[in-house]
Scaffold this active site. Structure first.
Site, mmCIF file in Angstrom:
data_model
loop_
_atom_site.group_PDB
_atom_site.id
_atom_site.type_symbol
_atom_site.label_atom_id
_atom_site.label_comp_id
_atom_site.label_asym_id
_atom_site.label_seq_id
_atom_site.Cartn_x
_atom_site.Cartn_y
_atom_site.Cartn_z
ATOM 1 C CG HIS A 7 -1.953 1.041 1.251
ATOM 2 N ND1 HIS A 7 -2.169 1.847 2.345
ATOM 3 C CD2 HIS A 7 -2.840 1.435 0.313
ATOM 4 C CE1 HIS A 7 -3.154 2.678 2.083
ATOM 5 N NE2 HIS A 7 -3.582 2.450 0.865
ATOM 6 C CG HIS A 49 -3.799 9.046 0.025
ATOM 7 N ND1 HIS A 49 -4.501 9.803 0.947
ATOM 8 C CD2 HIS A 49 -4.542 7.941 -0.209
ATOM 9 C CE1 HIS A 49 -5.615 9.176 1.264
ATOM 10 N NE2 HIS A 49 -5.674 8.050 0.575
#
Length: 236
Positions: A7, A49
């Site tokens: 991730h 992100h």
């Protein structure tokens, strides 16, 4: 090889969504890697992100309001920089399967889907990537652009409503927040040929439960922890 999705790379040891974090995931022999794509003011796909640079860099402002040159001047933890999608994929080519998450919000980033796909095509990596998003309309736009590229949906919860949509538009991946995944839902996905991704699993206890379902792909920040459990599922 460790069957799992790194991730944002290896965010425990390196700044998330940076080239060193991606390199670490490759070194640790992960099968898949997830990264997040936004669009700069001048239309360049970049890896970050958040919609802004406030949390991850020494600067401030929304990514869509900063040019690539301005973004490149920012430092992450004093040393790293925001990579472009092209830089990241060039590094990862022929080494790992890449889940490109499109950080689309309605029409927040006009042209994001085409710009990201153009990078993948330029590098000849169509067989090595798949695109996902919480914005399912973004995924559908990607399918309109390309009939063959691998696609998937991301959701907080499980739903049977995904299945006909995925079949109609030839989507293979489904990422669901792991507490919602039941044995029956996992079995249904297996029967339908859907690659289910459990996100984001960092604690040992749920990792061991998920380890019972070999068809699942686990998405984790804790690369070393999952690697140990993946290789040695039974506690000593």
């Amino acid at each position: 090889m460790v069957r799992g999705v790194a991730h944002r790379g290896d965010p425990v040891l390196y700044p998330e969504n940076t080239l060193p974090a991606f390199e670490a995931a490759v070194r640790k022999s992960y099968s898949h890697l997830e990264l997040d794509v936004q669009l700069s003011k001048d239309g360049v796909p970049v890896i970050c992100h958040d919609l802004s640079v406030n949390r991850t860099t020494d600067g401030t402002g929304r990514i869509k309001e900063l040019t690539l040159a301005e973004l490149k001047k920012l430092r992450i933890r004093g040393e790293g920089e925001i990579p472009t999608l092209e830089e990241a994929l060039t590094l990862l080519k022929d080494q790992i399967i890449v889940n490109i998450e499109l950080k689309q919000l309605g029409d927040y980033y006009p042209g994001l889907e085409q710009a990201a796909l153009d990078v993948v095509r330029k590098l000849g990596m169509e067989e090595q990537v798949f695109f996902t998003s919480f914005d399912h309309y973004s995924v559908l736009r990607m399918r309109e652009i390309d009939s063959e590229v691998e696609l998937g949906l991301i959701s907080h919860g499980a739903s049977p409503a995904f299945f006909p949509l995925m079949k109609e538009h030839n989507m293979r991946y489904l990422a669901v927040q792991y507490p919602f995944l039941t044995p029956s839902y996992i079995e249904t996905c297996e029967q339908l040929g859907i690659q289910l991704i459990a996100w984001t699993v960092d604690d040992e206890e749920p990792m061991r439960r998920i380890r019972q379902y070999p068809s699942l792909l686990i998405c984790t920040n804790q690369l070393d922890r999952w690697a140990a459990i993946h290789r040695h599922p039974v506690s000593q």
